[in-house]
Design a protein around this motif. Structure first.
Motif, PDB file in Angstrom:
ATOM      1  N   THR A  64      58.345  58.233  33.469  1.00 26.70           N
ATOM      2  CA  THR A  64      56.957  57.787  33.276  1.00 26.70           C
ATOM      3  C   THR A  64      55.972  58.542  34.168  1.00 26.70           C
ATOM      4  O   THR A  64      54.769  58.261  34.129  1.00 26.70           O
ATOM      5  CB  THR A  64      56.834  56.279  33.565  1.00 26.70           C
ATOM      6  N   ASN A  65      56.451  59.479  34.949  1.00 28.39           N
ATOM      7  CA  ASN A  65      55.562  60.240  35.830  1.00 28.39           C
ATOM      8  C   ASN A  65      54.471  60.996  35.071  1.00 28.39           C
ATOM      9  O   ASN A  65      53.321  61.027  35.526  1.00 28.39           O
ATOM     10  CB  ASN A  65      56.374  61.216  36.699  1.00 28.39           C
ATOM     11  N   PRO A  66      54.780  61.611  33.915  1.00 22.81           N
ATOM     12  CA  PRO A  66      53.704  62.299  33.178  1.00 22.81           C
ATOM     13  C   PRO A  66      52.574  61.356  32.767  1.00 22.81           C
ATOM     14  O   PRO A  66      51.399  61.711  32.868  1.00 22.81           O
ATOM     15  CB  PRO A  66      54.432  62.870  31.956  1.00 22.81           C
ATOM     16  N   MET A  67      52.915  60.137  32.303  1.00 22.67           N
ATOM     17  CA  MET A  67      51.876  59.180  31.907  1.00 22.67           C
ATOM     18  C   MET A  67      51.042  58.743  33.102  1.00 22.67           C
ATOM     19  O   MET A  67      49.821  58.619  33.024  1.00 22.67           O
ATOM     20  CB  MET A  67      52.507  57.954  31.243  1.00 22.67           C
ATOM     21  N   THR A  68      51.736  58.529  34.239  1.00 24.13           N
ATOM     22  CA  THR A  68      51.041  58.119  35.452  1.00 24.13           C
ATOM     23  C   THR A  68      50.031  59.174  35.892  1.00 24.13           C
ATOM     24  O   THR A  68      48.868  58.874  36.185  1.00 24.13           O
ATOM     25  CB  THR A  68      52.061  57.864  36.580  1.00 24.13           C
ATOM     26  N   ALA A 123      39.630  54.914  44.551  1.00 26.34           N
ATOM     27  CA  ALA A 123      41.097  54.844  44.424  1.00 26.34           C
ATOM     28  C   ALA A 123      41.480  54.453  43.003  1.00 26.34           C
ATOM     29  O   ALA A 123      40.743  53.729  42.317  1.00 26.34           O
ATOM     30  CB  ALA A 123      41.673  53.851  45.415  1.00 26.34           C
ATOM     31  N   ILE A 124      42.643  54.938  42.577  1.00 30.54           N
ATOM     32  CA  ILE A 124      43.215  54.577  41.277  1.00 30.54           C
ATOM     33  C   ILE A 124      44.664  54.188  41.505  1.00 30.54           C
ATOM     34  O   ILE A 124      45.418  54.924  42.171  1.00 30.54           O
ATOM     35  CB  ILE A 124      43.140  55.739  40.273  1.00 30.54           C
ATOM     36  N   LYS A 125      45.066  53.037  40.983  1.00 29.26           N
ATOM     37  CA  LYS A 125      46.442  52.561  41.148  1.00 29.26           C
ATOM     38  C   LYS A 125      47.058  52.322  39.776  1.00 29.26           C
ATOM     39  O   LYS A 125      46.456  51.652  38.932  1.00 29.26           O
ATOM     40  CB  LYS A 125      46.477  51.256  41.954  1.00 29.26           C
ATOM     41  N   ILE A 126      48.231  52.860  39.570  1.00 30.55           N
ATOM     42  CA  ILE A 126      48.987  52.606  38.338  1.00 30.55           C
ATOM     43  C   ILE A 126      49.947  51.460  38.634  1.00 30.55           C
ATOM     44  O   ILE A 126      50.816  51.563  39.508  1.00 30.55           O
ATOM     45  CB  ILE A 126      49.770  53.844  37.883  1.00 30.55           C
ATOM     46  N   TRP A 127      49.811  50.358  37.898  1.00 31.17           N
ATOM     47  CA  TRP A 127      50.624  49.166  38.152  1.00 31.17           C
ATOM     48  C   TRP A 127      51.853  49.099  37.252  1.00 31.17           C
ATOM     49  O   TRP A 127      52.900  48.623  37.657  1.00 31.17           O
ATOM     50  CB  TRP A 127      49.785  47.905  37.955  1.00 31.17           C
ATOM     51  N   GLN A 128      51.718  49.552  36.013  1.00 29.62           N
ATOM     52  CA  GLN A 128      52.848  49.413  35.087  1.00 29.62           C
ATOM     53  C   GLN A 128      52.738  50.430  33.959  1.00 29.62           C
ATOM     54  O   GLN A 128      51.641  50.705  33.459  1.00 29.62           O
ATOM     55  CB  GLN A 128      52.875  48.001  34.490  1.00 29.62           C
ATOM     56  N   VAL A 129      53.886  50.998  33.588  1.00 31.49           N
ATOM     57  CA  VAL A 129      53.982  51.845  32.396  1.00 31.49           C
ATOM     58  C   VAL A 129      55.066  51.244  31.516  1.00 31.49           C
ATOM     59  O   VAL A 129      56.227  51.171  31.916  1.00 31.49           O
ATOM     60  CB  VAL A 129      54.317  53.305  32.740  1.00 31.49           C
ATOM     61  N   LYS A 130      54.674  50.780  30.328  1.00 32.34           N
ATOM     62  CA  LYS A 130      55.607  50.084  29.441  1.00 32.34           C
ATOM     63  C   LYS A 130      55.667  50.796  28.096  1.00 32.34           C
ATOM     64  O   LYS A 130      54.637  51.094  27.509  1.00 32.34           O
ATOM     65  CB  LYS A 130      55.165  48.631  29.264  1.00 32.34           C
ATOM     66  N   GLN A 131      56.891  51.045  27.625  1.00 32.80           N
ATOM     67  CA  GLN A 131      57.056  51.686  26.320  1.00 32.80           C
ATOM     68  C   GLN A 131      56.867  50.649  25.218  1.00 32.80           C
ATOM     69  O   GLN A 131      57.578  49.651  25.144  1.00 32.80           O
ATOM     70  CB  GLN A 131      58.437  52.334  26.206  1.00 32.80           C
ATOM     71  N   LEU A 132      55.886  50.886  24.349  1.00 32.02           N
ATOM     72  CA  LEU A 132      55.613  49.973  23.248  1.00 32.02           C
ATOM     73  C   LEU A 132      56.533  50.250  22.072  1.00 32.02           C
ATOM     74  O   LEU A 132      57.178  49.370  21.532  1.00 32.02           O
ATOM     75  CB  LEU A 132      54.149  50.103  22.807  1.00 32.02           C
ATOM     76  N   LYS A 133      56.580  51.471  21.646  1.00 33.63           N
ATOM     77  CA  LYS A 133      57.491  51.937  20.608  1.00 33.63           C
ATOM     78  C   LYS A 133      57.703  53.417  20.861  1.00 33.63           C
ATOM     79  O   LYS A 133      57.199  53.964  21.848  1.00 33.63           O
ATOM     80  CB  LYS A 133      56.926  51.674  19.215  1.00 33.63           C
TER      81      LYS A 133
END
Length: 301
Positions: A64-68, A123-133
């Motif tokens: 998920t690093n690319p999405m973050t 500041a920007i914080k990424i809390w969650q990356v979830k795969q939908l489909k």
């Protein structure tokens, strides 16, 4: 003996078959038939085997690093603005690298030159990356901004924080594009937790308590700057040195409990960081073992 009696005694004896003999013969016949049928089946039966199938579920790890990184870079541009045409034109060009064509059109006039504010992203914080489909990922992130507003000669800066949800699409070539405009979402908050208060259970007597406290005081005084060779006398199997400029102050509310033949020590160690002058409170849950001469730390570091 007269002639009539001789003829009577010379008659052959007739053997009569009763019920018991008939049953015996029937049982023997049944046995022979069963044995024969079994032999027949052993030659003609289909060779069958029970097959147990094991289903192995492989967990696919998604990077998920690319999405973050993608969403973070996008948010730095999207939530920063200045009400000047040149700046807004540049902002719109940069957003084209992240948004789908529909979203570029949708966001064309969200920030105008007549807007009375200027925004800087803190500041920007990424809390969650979830795969939908497949190939679609939902990202929950928060943004901290400083909103500057000029009112005559006065300049007012207001800190603003908010959380958003967006959706990112990734194709087979690993390229990314945002397909859902940042949508306001609930911010992550502190969780409610019922903490268990640790208390001594009286399983360790006063004499043992004093000896263990003395041992731990000696160890934690040495621990910040102790060498690997020095620490191995206190820790079973040794431990890595800290190499810190900490000064030991005290043990805070040590709690000792028996754990079989070992001892459980729940302690807070108070240090003074001589570089920053900050008080460091380190918490440990140690397992101690009695040796011939002293105690030794078996686990917990």
């Amino acid at each position: 003996m007269n002639k009539k009696q001789q003829q009577k005694s010379a008659k052959p004896r007739i053997k009569r078959v009763g019920l018991r003999h008939t049953t015996t013969i029937f049982c023997w016949l049944l046995l022979l038939i069963s044995v024969g049928f079994g032999i027949y089946k052993s030659f003609t039966a289909v060779d069958t085997h029970t097959i147990q199938q094991k289903t192995i579920v492989k967990t696919k790890i998604v990077d998920t690093n690319p999405m973050t990184t993608f969403v973070t870079d996008f948010a730095k541009i999207y939530y920063a603005w200045e009400p000047k045409q040149e700046h807004l034109d540049q902002r719109q060009v940069q957003l084209k690298q992240y948004l789908s064509d529909q979203l570029i059109t949708l966001n064309a006039e969200t920030i105008r030159t007549d807007i009375p504010t200027k925004s800087t992203v803190r500041a920007i914080k990424i809390w969650q990356v979830k795969q939908l489909k497949k190939n679609n990922y939902q990202v929950l992130f928060s943004v901290d901004q400083d909103i500057e507003q000029n009112k005559g000669k006065d300049k007012k800066i207001t800190p603003v924080s908010a959380s958003y949800l967006t959706t990112v699409f990734q194709n087979k070539q690993k390229d990314l594009v945002i397909t859902q405009n940042p949508t306001v979402a609930a911010s992550p908050t502190k969780a409610n937790l019922k903490e268990k208060i640790q208390q001594a259970d009286g399983s360790v007597n006063t004499q043992t308590t004093k000896r263990v406290e003395k041992f731990l005081t000696t160890f934690f005084t040495l621990y910040p700057k102790g060498t690997e060779n020095e620490l191995q006398y206190y820790v079973e199997g040794g431990t890595k040195p800290l190499n810190k400029d900490y000064k030991f102050v005290e043990l805070i509310n040590p709690i000792f409990k028996k754990s079989g033949r070992k001892l459980e020590a729940i302690i807070t160690v108070k240090y003074l960081d001589t570089v920053t002058n900050m008080t460091q409170l380190s918490q440990y849950q140690l397992i101690l073992k009695k040796t011939a001469d002293n105690w030794i730390i078996k686990a917990g570091l």
